[in-house]
Design an enzyme around this catalytic site. Structure first.
Site, PDB file in Angstrom:
ATOM      1  N   ASP A   1       8.005  31.748  22.938  1.00 22.03           N
ATOM      2  CA  ASP A   1       9.300  31.593  23.616  1.00 22.03           C
ATOM      3  C   ASP A   1      10.276  30.849  22.703  1.00 22.03           C
ATOM      4  O   ASP A   1      10.707  29.753  23.000  1.00 22.03           O
ATOM      5  CB  ASP A   1       9.140  30.872  24.967  1.00 22.03           C
ATOM      6  CG  ASP A   1       8.561  29.468  24.833  1.00 22.03           C
ATOM      7  OD1 ASP A   1       7.882  29.179  23.821  1.00 22.03           O
ATOM      8  OD2 ASP A   1       8.803  28.636  25.732  1.00 22.03           O
TER       9      ASP A   1
ATOM     10  N   ASP B   1       8.307  27.281  17.948  1.00 22.74           N
ATOM     11  CA  ASP B   1       7.788  28.657  17.978  1.00 22.74           C
ATOM     12  C   ASP B   1       8.243  29.429  16.741  1.00 22.74           C
ATOM     13  O   ASP B   1       7.473  30.183  16.137  1.00 22.74           O
ATOM     14  CB  ASP B   1       8.304  29.424  19.201  1.00 22.74           C
ATOM     15  CG  ASP B   1       7.896  28.818  20.512  1.00 22.74           C
ATOM     16  OD1 ASP B   1       6.942  29.314  21.124  1.00 22.74           O
ATOM     17  OD2 ASP B   1       8.552  27.860  20.952  1.00 22.74           O
TER      18      ASP B   1
ATOM     19  N   ASN C   1      11.338  28.120  26.728  1.00 22.83           N
ATOM     20  CA  ASN C   1      12.289  27.242  26.051  1.00 22.83           C
ATOM     21  C   ASN C   1      13.726  27.652  26.331  1.00 22.83           C
ATOM     22  O   ASN C   1      14.628  26.814  26.342  1.00 22.83           O
ATOM     23  CB  ASN C   1      12.023  27.230  24.542  1.00 22.83           C
ATOM     24  CG  ASN C   1      10.808  26.415  24.176  1.00 22.83           C
ATOM     25  OD1 ASN C   1      10.485  25.432  24.842  1.00 22.83           O
ATOM     26  ND2 ASN C   1      10.109  26.811  23.124  1.00 22.83           N
TER      27      ASN C   1
ATOM     28  N   THR D   1       2.274  30.378  22.610  1.00 24.53           N
ATOM     29  CA  THR D   1       2.879  29.064  22.366  1.00 24.53           C
ATOM     30  C   THR D   1       3.990  28.755  23.371  1.00 24.53           C
ATOM     31  O   THR D   1       4.798  27.858  23.141  1.00 24.53           O
ATOM     32  CB  THR D   1       3.428  28.976  20.932  1.00 24.53           C
ATOM     33  OG1 THR D   1       4.301  30.087  20.677  1.00 24.53           O
ATOM     34  CG2 THR D   1       2.286  28.997  19.923  1.00 24.53           C
TER      35      THR D   1
ATOM     36  N   PHE E   1       5.035  20.758  29.224  1.00 23.04           N
ATOM     37  CA  PHE E   1       6.039  21.740  29.643  1.00 23.04           C
ATOM     38  C   PHE E   1       5.466  23.140  29.856  1.00 23.04           C
ATOM     39  O   PHE E   1       5.689  23.759  30.906  1.00 23.04           O
ATOM     40  CB  PHE E   1       7.172  21.789  28.603  1.00 23.04           C
ATOM     41  CG  PHE E   1       8.192  22.859  28.879  1.00 23.04           C
ATOM     42  CD1 PHE E   1       9.165  22.676  29.852  1.00 23.04           C
ATOM     43  CD2 PHE E   1       8.184  24.054  28.161  1.00 23.04           C
ATOM     44  CE1 PHE E   1      10.113  23.669  30.115  1.00 23.04           C
ATOM     45  CE2 PHE E   1       9.125  25.044  28.413  1.00 23.04           C
ATOM     46  CZ  PHE E   1      10.096  24.858  29.394  1.00 23.04           C
ATOM     47  N   ASN E   2       4.755  23.703  28.872  1.00 26.19           N
ATOM     48  CA  ASN E   2       4.300  25.096  28.981  1.00 26.19           C
ATOM     49  C   ASN E   2       3.436  25.323  30.216  1.00 26.19           C
ATOM     50  O   ASN E   2       3.536  26.351  30.884  1.00 26.19           O
ATOM     51  CB  ASN E   2       3.515  25.508  27.733  1.00 26.19           C
ATOM     52  CG  ASN E   2       4.398  25.750  26.534  1.00 26.19           C
ATOM     53  OD1 ASN E   2       5.608  25.930  26.658  1.00 26.19           O
ATOM     54  ND2 ASN E   2       3.797  25.740  25.352  1.00 26.19           N
TER      55      ASN E   2
ATOM     56  N   HIS F   1       4.670  21.021  17.753  1.00 28.37           N
ATOM     57  CA  HIS F   1       3.631  21.470  18.671  1.00 28.37           C
ATOM     58  C   HIS F   1       3.027  22.819  18.265  1.00 28.37           C
ATOM     59  O   HIS F   1       1.837  22.939  17.976  1.00 28.37           O
ATOM     60  CB  HIS F   1       4.201  21.587  20.088  1.00 28.37           C
ATOM     61  CG  HIS F   1       4.889  20.365  20.596  1.00 28.37           C
ATOM     62  ND1 HIS F   1       4.194  19.272  21.049  1.00 28.37           N
ATOM     63  CD2 HIS F   1       6.200  20.072  20.721  1.00 28.37           C
ATOM     64  CE1 HIS F   1       5.057  18.348  21.450  1.00 28.37           C
ATOM     65  NE2 HIS F   1       6.277  18.811  21.263  1.00 28.37           N
ATOM     66  N   ASP F   2       3.856  23.857  18.289  1.00 29.99           N
ATOM     67  CA  ASP F   2       3.343  25.224  18.183  1.00 29.99           C
ATOM     68  C   ASP F   2       2.690  25.549  16.841  1.00 29.99           C
ATOM     69  O   ASP F   2       1.703  26.296  16.800  1.00 29.99           O
ATOM     70  CB  ASP F   2       4.460  26.224  18.487  1.00 29.99           C
ATOM     71  CG  ASP F   2       4.990  26.077  19.911  1.00 29.99           C
ATOM     72  OD1 ASP F   2       4.267  25.506  20.756  1.00 29.99           O
ATOM     73  OD2 ASP F   2       6.111  26.522  20.184  1.00 29.99           O
TER      74      ASP F   2
END
Length: 310
Positions: free
Chosen positions: A10, A15, A39, A124, A165-166, A240-241
């Site tokens: 996203d 990402d 996102n 992700t 969040f995800n 993160h991703d």
């Protein structure tokens, strides 16, 4: 032999960097890129994936848009983190090619069905597309090697006190994925908050003599703004991703524990929480490798090395 992967994302700054790292690699065979809302809104995340692939001149990779909203909830986006476009910061090229007419899950199914080797799914963003694929094509799950996802936490959340969040965006989808029986690697906040990029790391990336690295540095310049808020206690910005791609290519950078992970879908204060049974307090069988530590300098070296190959 290359490892076949499908990237479900996203974009989103991290990402986009994850896509760039994956496509720098001769070890991965990226069969498709699918997009989810998260996102930003679904039209923007799809457009952003096309922009990144246009930047990389990778028109050969099919791209498909996925679910427009979570399975059972209204969509929540993170525009406060990623800006109005979802990729604010650098000037990216407009897409030079169009997405395929298939949906994300039908494209996934086609690629998994055709693959001679088991496929690794790398989501992700929210797990809506992955859950829909699992529910719609159970006969293809035997050709899924694993799901390497960014999401969740064994400790505190980053969208609510309890939830990352995800997972928070679509906890019902996450619940389906963790119950699927497919081997899972969970790159949660416990490890991604250690995977911080510092100001000096951004300058090291900016000094790489190619336009892709320059774009990544500019993505990180914008991404850093949100993470400078003192409430986080960060020195840099957590990437993160890209931890998913680092795990696939350099797993020795990480330590992990095998755990049972459940997803809370109903709690008043804990919706979207990933309940990680670190100490085997339940009788539930392990369903995930939960990454808990990362070699941060090695992670930065990995990013610099991959970006230098463009």
């Amino acid at each position: 032999m290359k490892r076949p992967v499908i990237l479900d994302c996203d974009p989103g700054h991290d990402d986009a960097i994850s896509l760039i790292l994956a496509l720098s690699s001769s070890e991965l065979d990226v069969l498709a890129v699918t997009t989810s809302a998260g996102n930003q809104t679904p039209d923007k995340t799809l457009n952003n994936a096309l922009k990144v692939l246009t930047l990389l001149n990778r028109y050969d990779i099919p791209v498909a848009g996925g679910a427009l909203k979570p399975l059972a909830r209204e969509l929540i986006i993170a525009d406060n983190v990623h800006g109005e476009t979802g990729l604010d910061g650098p000037k990216l090229p407009e897409p030079a090619f169009a997405p395929v007419e298939q949906t994300a899950i039908t494209l996934m199914a086609e690629k998994v069905r055709q693959s001679k080797s088991p496929v690794t799914l790398v989501p992700t963003g929210p797990l809506t597309n992955i859950a829909l694929f699992i529910a719609t094509y159970p006969e293809l799950l035997s050709n899924i090697d694993s799901i390497v996802l960014m999401g969740g936490a064994a400790g505190v959340g980053n969208w609510t006190p309890a939830a990352e969040f995800n997972i928070f965006v679509d906890p019902e989808a996450a619940d389906m994925v963790f119950k699927s029986g497919i081997p899972i690697v969970m790159c949660g906040l416990d490890v991604t908050h250690q995977a911080q990029i510092m100001d000096e790391d951004i300058e090291r990336i900016r000094a790489i003599n190619n336009p892709i690295a320059k774009c990544v540095a500019e993505l990180l310049d914008f991404f850093m703004i949100y993470h400078r808020d003192p409430k986080w206690g960060f020195t840099g910005a957590p990437l993160h991703d890209p931890c998913t791609i680092a795990w696939l290519l350099n797993p020795e950078l990480f330590t992990f524990v095998d755990c049972w992970v459940g997803v809370e879908t109903k709690g008043q204060h804990t919706q979207g929480m990933t309940v990680v049974d670190r100490y085997q307090l339940t009788e539930n069988r392990h369903n995930a490798k939960v990454l808990i530590n990362i070699d941060r300098p090695g992670f930065v070296d990995f990013i610099v090395t991959r970006l230098s190959e463009y």
